[in-house]
Scaffold this active site. Sequence first.
Site, PDB file in Angstrom:
ATOM      1  N   PHE A 117      19.834  76.011 -34.480  1.00 44.42           N
ATOM      2  CA  PHE A 117      20.662  75.269 -35.413  1.00 44.42           C
ATOM      3  C   PHE A 117      21.563  76.215 -36.194  1.00 44.42           C
ATOM      4  O   PHE A 117      21.093  77.199 -36.776  1.00 44.42           O
ATOM      5  CB  PHE A 117      19.798  74.503 -36.419  1.00 44.42           C
ATOM      6  CG  PHE A 117      19.240  73.199 -35.910  1.00 44.42           C
ATOM      7  CD1 PHE A 117      19.901  72.008 -36.162  1.00 44.42           C
ATOM      8  CD2 PHE A 117      18.057  73.175 -35.192  1.00 44.42           C
ATOM      9  CE1 PHE A 117      19.389  70.803 -35.711  1.00 44.42           C
ATOM     10  CE2 PHE A 117      17.535  71.980 -34.729  1.00 44.42           C
ATOM     11  CZ  PHE A 117      18.206  70.785 -34.986  1.00 44.42           C
ATOM     12  N   ASP A 118      22.850  75.902 -36.218  1.00 42.35           N
ATOM     13  CA  ASP A 118      23.742  76.528 -37.181  1.00 42.35           C
ATOM     14  C   ASP A 118      23.309  76.062 -38.573  1.00 42.35           C
ATOM     15  O   ASP A 118      22.567  75.079 -38.714  1.00 42.35           O
ATOM     16  CB  ASP A 118      25.184  76.092 -36.870  1.00 42.35           C
ATOM     17  CG  ASP A 118      26.173  76.595 -37.891  1.00 42.35           C
ATOM     18  OD1 ASP A 118      26.145  77.798 -38.218  1.00 42.35           O
ATOM     19  OD2 ASP A 118      26.977  75.775 -38.379  1.00 42.35           O
ATOM     20  N   MET A 119      23.776  76.745 -39.618  1.00 40.86           N
ATOM     21  CA  MET A 119      23.378  76.359 -40.972  1.00 40.86           C
ATOM     22  C   MET A 119      24.473  75.573 -41.690  1.00 40.86           C
ATOM     23  O   MET A 119      24.358  74.371 -41.915  1.00 40.86           O
ATOM     24  CB  MET A 119      22.998  77.600 -41.794  1.00 40.86           C
ATOM     25  CG  MET A 119      22.626  77.276 -43.238  1.00 40.86           C
ATOM     26  SD  MET A 119      22.151  78.724 -44.194  1.00 40.86           S
ATOM     27  CE  MET A 119      20.535  79.019 -43.516  1.00 40.86           C
ATOM     28  N   ASP A 120      25.571  76.250 -42.046  1.00 40.03           N
ATOM     29  CA  ASP A 120      26.630  75.625 -42.840  1.00 40.03           C
ATOM     30  C   ASP A 120      27.352  74.571 -42.014  1.00 40.03           C
ATOM     31  O   ASP A 120      27.878  74.860 -40.937  1.00 40.03           O
ATOM     32  CB  ASP A 120      27.628  76.680 -43.328  1.00 40.03           C
ATOM     33  CG  ASP A 120      26.968  77.751 -44.176  1.00 40.03           C
ATOM     34  OD1 ASP A 120      26.234  77.388 -45.108  1.00 40.03           O
ATOM     35  OD2 ASP A 120      27.168  78.948 -43.896  1.00 40.03           O
ATOM     36  N   ILE A 145      23.212  74.064 -31.579  1.00 38.74           N
ATOM     37  CA  ILE A 145      23.666  72.871 -32.293  1.00 38.74           C
ATOM     38  C   ILE A 145      24.479  73.324 -33.490  1.00 38.74           C
ATOM     39  O   ILE A 145      23.965  74.032 -34.375  1.00 38.74           O
ATOM     40  CB  ILE A 145      22.462  72.029 -32.752  1.00 38.74           C
ATOM     41  CG1 ILE A 145      21.608  71.632 -31.541  1.00 38.74           C
ATOM     42  CG2 ILE A 145      22.916  70.791 -33.526  1.00 38.74           C
ATOM     43  CD1 ILE A 145      20.214  71.162 -31.900  1.00 38.74           C
TER      44      ILE A 145
END
Length: 222
Positions: A17-20, A172
Amino acid sequence: MSVDPRVDGEERATLFFDMDGTLIDSEVGITTCIAYALQKMDHPVPPQETLLGWIGPSLRTTFAPLFGEPERVEQAVAFYRERFDVEGWREHTIYPDIEAVVRALHARGHRLAVVTAKNEPHARRIVEHLPFGGLFEDVIGSTPDGSRSSKPQLVGEALHRLQLAPERCWMIGDRRMDIEGARHHGLRSVGVLWGFGGEQELTEAGAGQLARDPAQLLALLA
């Protein structure tokens, strides 16, 4: 009771997972810290719409065209971190429903990790304070000196740390960099439309799937 990560003998995919723009809406924290750095550098602060486009790439990628000389770029990065360390890291909200979706994916047996261009110490601090942060096996972020900052580098580091084959993983994220990082290593990808990139950007980058809301991830990743 532990969840069996195998379905019909096949291990569940690992999800990066990407964060921002994917897990958290960090518009306030990031744009305010960028504006703070620009003001400290005596550089005009552009409109908010422009600042939003700077969420995703590494800080040095953002600042290099503005300041040119490496020393000035590093000074701008230092000013950004000066405010982020104290206030900016807390200035975010969790996207609606993303916690429930992450918990559901974890319960299915997926291994989860965060892969972000954010400075890794900052990213770890944020994940540790998320109510569902403990579900992520690792947090892979940029090195403070910028030697690892592009999404291909970050995805490569995640594969190395977790000892994973690319074909067993998904990336993602909400920006083209997330999709480019996935394609570089042969991962499958989902572009999310609740973040900062938008449908056109993600489609042109080659996103394998698009999710309009977090709940749709459950179907796409089934």
